[in-house]
Write a protein that holds these residues in place. Structure first.
Motif, PDB file in Angstrom:
ATOM      1  N   ALA A  11      -2.009  -0.850   0.604  1.00 55.78           N
ATOM      2  CA  ALA A  11      -3.460  -1.233   0.832  1.00 55.78           C
ATOM      3  C   ALA A  11      -4.230  -1.666  -0.213  1.00 55.78           C
ATOM      4  N   SER A  12      -3.641  -2.400  -1.272  1.00 57.39           N
ATOM      5  CA  SER A  12      -4.427  -2.826  -2.617  1.00 57.39           C
ATOM      6  C   SER A  12      -5.145  -4.115  -1.991  1.00 57.39           C
ATOM      7  N   THR A  13      -4.428  -4.957  -1.096  1.00 57.51           N
ATOM      8  CA  THR A  13      -5.092  -6.103  -0.948  1.00 57.51           C
ATOM      9  C   THR A  13      -4.901  -6.528   0.624  1.00 57.51           C
ATOM     10  N   GLY A  14      -5.520  -7.718   1.112  1.00 57.02           N
ATOM     11  CA  GLY A  14      -4.888  -8.139   2.353  1.00 57.02           C
ATOM     12  C   GLY A  14      -5.242  -7.200   3.557  1.00 57.02           C
ATOM     13  N   ILE A  15      -4.321  -7.286   4.266  1.00 57.99           N
ATOM     14  CA  ILE A  15      -4.325  -6.388   5.712  1.00 57.99           C
ATOM     15  C   ILE A  15      -4.488  -5.182   5.400  1.00 57.99           C
ATOM     16  N   GLY A  16      -3.883  -4.559   4.562  1.00 56.76           N
ATOM     17  CA  GLY A  16      -3.873  -3.088   4.392  1.00 56.76           C
ATOM     18  C   GLY A  16      -5.316  -2.588   3.802  1.00 56.76           C
ATOM     19  N   ASP A  55       5.042   3.702  -3.667  1.00 54.16           N
ATOM     20  CA  ASP A  55       5.820   2.426  -3.648  1.00 54.16           C
ATOM     21  C   ASP A  55       6.803   2.757  -2.628  1.00 54.16           C
ATOM     22  N   VAL A  56       6.880   2.034  -1.471  1.00 51.94           N
ATOM     23  CA  VAL A  56       7.827   2.176  -0.523  1.00 51.94           C
ATOM     24  C   VAL A  56       9.421   2.160  -0.741  1.00 51.94           C
ATOM     25  N   THR A  57       9.746   1.783  -1.836  1.00 57.44           N
ATOM     26  CA  THR A  57      11.180   1.560  -2.319  1.00 57.44           C
ATOM     27  C   THR A  57      11.421   2.854  -3.234  1.00 57.44           C
ATOM     28  N   ASN A 131       3.644  -0.260  12.913  1.00 58.38           N
ATOM     29  CA  ASN A 131       4.301  -1.126  11.938  1.00 58.38           C
ATOM     30  C   ASN A 131       3.721  -2.611  11.958  1.00 58.38           C
ATOM     31  N   VAL A 132       3.218  -2.955  10.824  1.00 65.85           N
ATOM     32  CA  VAL A 132       2.805  -4.445  10.505  1.00 65.85           C
ATOM     33  C   VAL A 132       3.872  -5.257  10.650  1.00 65.85           C
ATOM     34  N   SER A 133       4.322  -5.720  11.860  1.00 64.39           N
ATOM     35  CA  SER A 133       5.436  -6.426  11.839  1.00 64.39           C
ATOM     36  C   SER A 133       4.909  -8.048  11.756  1.00 64.39           C
ATOM     37  N   SER A 134       5.066  -8.875  12.525  1.00 67.83           N
ATOM     38  CA  SER A 134       4.619 -10.341  12.713  1.00 67.83           C
ATOM     39  C   SER A 134       4.810 -11.015  13.838  1.00 67.83           C
ATOM     40  N   GLU A 176       1.685  -7.440  15.376  1.00 66.03           N
ATOM     41  CA  GLU A 176       2.296  -8.864  15.407  1.00 66.03           C
ATOM     42  C   GLU A 176       1.356  -9.733  14.915  1.00 66.03           C
ATOM     43  N   PRO A 177       1.004 -10.007  13.766  1.00 65.66           N
ATOM     44  CA  PRO A 177      -0.126 -10.967  13.248  1.00 65.66           C
ATOM     45  C   PRO A 177       0.489 -12.363  13.179  1.00 65.66           C
ATOM     46  N   GLY A 178      -0.408 -13.431  13.719  1.00 62.90           N
ATOM     47  CA  GLY A 178      -0.147 -14.731  13.343  1.00 62.90           C
ATOM     48  C   GLY A 178      -0.447 -14.916  11.811  1.00 62.90           C
ATOM     49  N   ASP A 183      -3.211 -12.480   0.119  1.00 66.49           N
ATOM     50  CA  ASP A 183      -2.323 -12.897  -0.889  1.00 66.49           C
ATOM     51  C   ASP A 183      -0.794 -13.015  -0.461  1.00 66.49           C
ATOM     52  N   PHE A 184      -0.633 -13.079   0.831  1.00 68.15           N
ATOM     53  CA  PHE A 184       0.814 -13.260   1.276  1.00 68.15           C
ATOM     54  C   PHE A 184       1.331 -14.614   0.678  1.00 68.15           C
ATOM     55  N   MET A 185       0.403 -15.792   1.115  1.00 65.20           N
ATOM     56  CA  MET A 185       1.087 -17.023   0.635  1.00 65.20           C
ATOM     57  C   MET A 185       0.719 -17.278  -0.745  1.00 65.20           C
TER      58      MET A 185
HETATM   59  N1  NAP Z   1      -0.470 -12.860   6.068  1.00 65.28           N
HETATM   60  C1  NAP Z   1       0.115 -13.155   6.927  1.00 65.28           C
HETATM   61  O1  NAP Z   1       0.069 -14.243   7.342  1.00 65.28           O
HETATM   62  C2  NAP Z   1       0.940 -12.197   7.612  1.00 65.28           C
HETATM   63  C3  NAP Z   1       1.417 -12.425   9.015  1.00 65.28           C
HETATM   64  C4  NAP Z   1       2.262 -11.532   9.705  1.00 65.28           C
HETATM   65  C5  NAP Z   1       2.640 -10.279   9.055  1.00 65.28           C
HETATM   66  N2  NAP Z   1       2.070 -10.320   7.798  1.00 65.28           N
HETATM   67  C6  NAP Z   1       2.509  -8.726   7.069  1.00 65.28           C
HETATM   68  O2  NAP Z   1       1.326  -8.174   6.910  1.00 65.28           O
HETATM   69  C7  NAP Z   1       1.655  -7.217   5.847  1.00 65.28           C
HETATM   70  C8  NAP Z   1       0.557  -7.164   4.752  1.00 65.28           C
HETATM   71  O3  NAP Z   1       0.537  -8.577   4.192  1.00 65.28           O
HETATM   72  P1  NAP Z   1      -0.711  -9.188   3.490  1.00 65.28           P
HETATM   73  O4  NAP Z   1      -0.811 -10.358   4.427  1.00 65.28           O
HETATM   74  O5  NAP Z   1      -1.911  -8.342   3.555  1.00 65.28           O
HETATM   75  O6  NAP Z   1      -0.383  -9.600   2.191  1.00 65.28           O
HETATM   76  P2  NAP Z   1      -0.822  -9.181   0.930  1.00 65.28           P
HETATM   77  O7  NAP Z   1      -2.327  -9.234   0.690  1.00 65.28           O
HETATM   78  O8  NAP Z   1       0.091  -9.918  -0.358  1.00 65.28           O
HETATM   79  O9  NAP Z   1      -0.288  -7.604   0.787  1.00 65.28           O
HETATM   80  C9  NAP Z   1       0.780  -6.922   0.725  1.00 65.28           C
HETATM   81  C10 NAP Z   1       0.651  -5.462   0.247  1.00 65.28           C
HETATM   82  O10 NAP Z   1       2.136  -5.107   0.226  1.00 65.28           O
HETATM   83  C11 NAP Z   1       2.027  -4.358  -1.140  1.00 65.28           C
HETATM   84  N3  NAP Z   1       3.629  -3.969  -1.522  1.00 65.28           N
HETATM   85  C12 NAP Z   1       4.675  -4.995  -1.935  1.00 65.28           C
HETATM   86  N4  NAP Z   1       5.809  -4.320  -2.011  1.00 65.28           N
HETATM   87  C13 NAP Z   1       5.410  -3.089  -2.197  1.00 65.28           C
HETATM   88  C14 NAP Z   1       5.932  -1.912  -2.362  1.00 65.28           C
HETATM   89  N5  NAP Z   1       7.495  -1.656  -2.741  1.00 65.28           N
HETATM   90  N6  NAP Z   1       5.430  -0.612  -2.098  1.00 65.28           N
HETATM   91  C15 NAP Z   1       4.209  -0.614  -1.759  1.00 65.28           C
HETATM   92  N7  NAP Z   1       3.404  -1.435  -1.442  1.00 65.28           N
HETATM   93  C16 NAP Z   1       3.860  -2.868  -1.600  1.00 65.28           C
HETATM   94  C17 NAP Z   1       1.351  -5.204  -1.926  1.00 65.28           C
HETATM   95  O11 NAP Z   1       1.122  -4.371  -3.177  1.00 65.28           O
HETATM   96  P3  NAP Z   1       0.833  -4.808  -4.707  1.00 65.28           P
HETATM   97  O12 NAP Z   1      -0.697  -5.113  -4.729  1.00 65.28           O
HETATM   98  O13 NAP Z   1       1.415  -3.585  -5.501  1.00 65.28           O
HETATM   99  O14 NAP Z   1       1.710  -6.116  -4.825  1.00 65.28           O
HETATM  100  C18 NAP Z   1       0.074  -5.406  -1.371  1.00 65.28           C
HETATM  101  O15 NAP Z   1      -0.812  -4.366  -1.021  1.00 65.28           O
HETATM  102  C19 NAP Z   1       3.163  -7.434   5.200  1.00 65.28           C
HETATM  103  O16 NAP Z   1       4.147  -6.617   6.006  1.00 65.28           O
HETATM  104  C20 NAP Z   1       3.300  -8.840   5.892  1.00 65.28           C
HETATM  105  O17 NAP Z   1       4.770  -9.092   6.070  1.00 65.28           O
HETATM  106  C21 NAP Z   1       1.192 -11.097   7.214  1.00 65.28           C
END
Ligand code: NAP
Length: 276
Positions: A11-16, A55-57, A131-134, A176-178, A183-185
């Motif tokens: 939940a630090s950035t993006g969708i979360g 941390d999910v790992t 689950n945030v899949s895609s 299932e987002p498009g 920060d994904f990209m």
């Molecule tokens: N953006 C898209 O186009 C898109 C499309 C379809 C699906 N999704 C999915 O949406 C989800 C969120 O991605 P986002 O687009 O919001 O990208 P994002 O802004 O990069 O966010 C990803 C988040 O996952 C966290 N993360 C990574 N590894 C982790 C770990 N081991 N334990 C806990 N947290 C961890 C990151 O934490 P840190 O800040 O610590 O790095 C960050 O908070 C992902 O599952 C992605 O596959 C994204």
């Protein structure tokens, strides 16, 4: 009425992050979990949001965070497995470690958190696992083979798991987002690199440029947060929720068209300018 509680990973950035803020605005208790909460910004204005390290790992951090959230809020109603990132590029350039880490986070991380929450959901006789899949869990693009493999894995896993847990009132929902602007990209992406391997250079450059171009018109993460909210409040056992107009259209076309035709359209878009 008792407030409901949602736990969100990554939940630090993006969708979360947007999802955490959106649920807080709707009056929910929000446990926003992340790897480094000490670096978090943008949550100060939300009294309903509490930050936790997860941390999910790391199994210990998962158990610790879930216990703390239950102590703080009494119970957890909804878990959002959102943490994830893209390991992308030409498959032949990927290292074993990059592939392993991608699965450790996107697949085994989701399974880790889910294993820890299920006893709680069972004891409550209710719980929603999101689950945030895609859309990339049900169709594919070039240069994303490893990422797609993780999201396709999630789709099959969730589709089977729902049979087992339904008897306990537990609902499974895949969002299932498009393409979404996050920060994904950027900083989250792990790009495969092998400078000595030049055979794919032209293809990789063209497909990367076309993909980046298409991301320019992507919506922001609010559309996904709203879809997660809809799924969290849906008392049906619907499994899949495309999130964004693009995801709905592409998944519809993938269902409608023979694979050869659909993939021809993918090639027209992503390989535009590539001469074979
Ligand atoms: N953006 C898209 O186009 C898109 C499309 C379809 C699906 N999704 C999915 O949406 C989800 C969120 O991605 P986002 O687009 O919001 O990208 P994002 O802004 O990069 O966010 C990803 C988040 O996952 C966290 N993360 C990574 N590894 C982790 C770990 N081991 N334990 C806990 N947290 C961890 C990151 O934490 P840190 O800040 O610590 O790095 C960050 O908070 C992902 O599952 C992605 O596959 C994204």
């Amino acid at each position: 009425m008792n407030k409901k509680t949602i736990l969100i990973t990554g939940a630090s950035t993006g969708i979360g992050k947007t999802t955490a803020q959106y649920f807080a605005e709707q009056g929910w208790n929000v446990a926003a979990t992340m790897r480094t909460p000490e670096k978090a910004t943008g949550f100060e204005a939300f009294t309903g949001i509490k930050l936790y390290q997860l941390d999910v790992t790391d199994e210990q951090s998962i158990a610790r965070a879930i216990d703390s959230v239950i102590k703080d809020f009494g119970k957890i109603d909804v878990l959002v497995n959102n943490a994830g990132y893209g390991a992308v590029g030409v498959f032949e350039k990927a290292t074993k470690e990059q592939i392993q880490k991608q699965f450790d986070t996107n697949v085994f991380g989701v399974m880790n958190v889910t294993r820890h929450i299920l006893p709680h959901f069972r004891a409550n006789g209710a719980g929603t696992l999101i689950n945030v899949s895609s859309m990339g869990g049900r169709l594919t693009f070039p240069l994303y083979s490893v990422y797609h493999a993780t999201k396709w894995a999630l789709e099959g896993w969730a589709e089977s798991l729902q049979f087992e847990v339904r008897q306990f009132g537990i609902r499974i929902k895949n969002i299932e987002p498009g393409a979404i602007k996050t920060d994904f990209m950027g900083r989250s992406m792990d790009v495969f690199s092998k400078p000595d391997l030049i055979a794919y250079d032209t293809y990789e450059a063209i497909a990367t440029k076309n993909t980046e171009e298409s991301y320019k018109s992507a919506p922001d993460s609010a559309v996904v947060a709203k879809t997660i909210f809809k799924a969290a409040n849906d008392s049906s056992y619907q499994l899949r929720y495309p999130a964004s107009g693009q995801a709905s259209l592409f998944l519809f076309l993938r269902r409608l068209l023979p694979l050869g035709i659909f993939n021809g359209l993918v090639r027209l878009a992503v390989e535009k300018g590539f001469k074979n």
